[in-house]
Design a protein around this motif. Structure first.
Motif, PDB file in Angstrom:
ATOM      1  N   CYS A   1       0.751  -1.012  -0.127  1.00  0.00           N
ATOM      2  CA  CYS A   1      -0.091  -0.037  -0.129  1.00  0.00           C
ATOM      3  C   CYS A   1       0.779   1.319   0.047  1.00  0.00           C
ATOM      4  O   CYS A   1       0.408   2.235  -0.331  1.00  0.00           O
ATOM      5  CB  CYS A   1      -1.091   0.049   1.099  1.00  0.00           C
TER       6      CYS A   1
ATOM      7  N   CYS B   1      -4.472  -7.372   3.796  1.00  0.00           N
ATOM      8  CA  CYS B   1      -3.372  -7.248   3.030  1.00  0.00           C
ATOM      9  C   CYS B   1      -1.995  -7.271   4.197  1.00  0.00           C
ATOM     10  O   CYS B   1      -2.031  -7.107   5.319  1.00  0.00           O
ATOM     11  CB  CYS B   1      -3.261  -5.844   2.758  1.00  0.00           C
TER      12      CYS B   1
ATOM     13  N   CYS C   1       1.050  -6.416   3.548  1.00  0.00           N
ATOM     14  CA  CYS C   1       2.251  -5.279   3.269  1.00  0.00           C
ATOM     15  C   CYS C   1       2.635  -4.744   4.551  1.00  0.00           C
ATOM     16  O   CYS C   1       1.981  -4.778   5.523  1.00  0.00           O
ATOM     17  CB  CYS C   1       1.832  -4.127   2.381  1.00  0.00           C
TER      18      CYS C   1
ATOM     19  N   CYS D   1       0.330  -2.013   6.221  1.00  0.00           N
ATOM     20  CA  CYS D   1      -0.884  -2.850   6.694  1.00  0.00           C
ATOM     21  C   CYS D   1      -0.443  -3.671   8.081  1.00  0.00           C
ATOM     22  O   CYS D   1      -1.141  -3.368   9.113  1.00  0.00           O
ATOM     23  CB  CYS D   1      -1.527  -3.598   5.815  1.00  0.00           C
TER      24      CYS D   1
HETATM   25 ZN   LIG Z   1      -1.339  -2.968   2.609  1.00  0.00          ZN
END
Ligand SMILES: [Zn+2]
Length: 252
Positions: free
Chosen positions: A81, A128, A130, A133
């Protein structure tokens, strides 16, 4: 794992979600990293339109790159993100290039944003993974933990306050209790208590001892109960003292 020329500034490696693409050399912001490569699918052809996989990269209403082929190294790049790269789409050339949008250091994982459609279809349902996150989730968990501790501390304080109040209430009681218990004690033959009691014991010890000690046990149990529930206060000492008094008188 696919063989990648050592001249390339990246390698495929283990990431949080499986495999990922990692920088092996410094990659400067703005430079092309790798092409998102694969056969072009024409949505006007039924056969092409029927193909479905996670690596389809839509260029426009008509053309889509099928990136599921092994040769497409860019398919190892995971979504983030807050990425350090982007997908530079050139629909007219029907080309997609992954480009650094930050300076990337060796060892860093290369990521780009897959876009809202992909996120909603594939990432949101499973959450998510990532860095951004994960960080956000970690922060949320820490906040929830802090909140739980805060509530617990508050409940504890409340309980202590209640106990203190109870203790104060009890502190006013002992005199009254003593007064109430006195007549009961008076039932015992006090003047020459020891003798009579001994006599009683000999004659009918079971009954006398039984009834008396039962009564004391009850008051002792009550004292113990309140001792466990309340912090040490004058009250508790008071009640215990009463119980001890009773015991001593009983065994005297
Ligand atoms: Zn993310």
């Amino acid at each position: 794992m696919p063989a990648i020329s050592s001249k390339k500034p990246y390698r495929v490696g283990r990431s949080r979600t499986g495999l990922g693409l990692f920088a092996t050399k410094p990659i400067k912001k703005g430079t092309k990293i790798v092409r998102y490569f694969g056969p072009l699918l024409d949505s006007r052809k039924k056969k092409d339109d029927a193909i479905e996989n996670k690596y389809l990269f839509e260029l426009n209403g008509r053309w889509t790159i099928d990136g599921s082929v092994r040769k497409n190294i860019a398919r190892y790049i995971n979504h983030a993100c807050k990425p350090n790269a982007e997908s530079d789409v050139k629909p007219r050339k029907r080309k997609v290039v992954i480009r650094a949008i930050k300076n990337i250091s060796p060892g860093e994982e290369i990521n780009y944003d897959y876009g809202t459609d992909y996120f909603k279809a594939y990432l949101k349902p499973i959450g998510c993974k990532c860095d951004a996150c994960e960080k956000r989730r970690k922060k949320k968990r820490a906040e929830a933990r802090a909140e739980r501790l805060r509530l617990k501390a508050r409940a504890q304080k409340k309980a202590e306050k209640k106990a203190l109040k109870e203790a104060e209430k009890q502190a006013a009681k002992p005199r009254k209790e003593k007064l109430e218990q006195k007549p009961k004690l008076e039932l015992k033959p006090k003047p020459n208590g020891a003798g009579v009691q001994q006599n009683g014991k000999l004659a009918n010890g079971r009954h006398m001892n039984g009834s008396h000690s039962n009564g004391h046990d009850r008051s002792r149990a009550a004292a113990q109960k309140s001792a466990a529930a309340r912090p040490i206060t004058a009250t508790r000492l008071g009640t215990t003292a009463t119980a001890v008094d009773l015991d001593q008188q009983a065994s005297a």
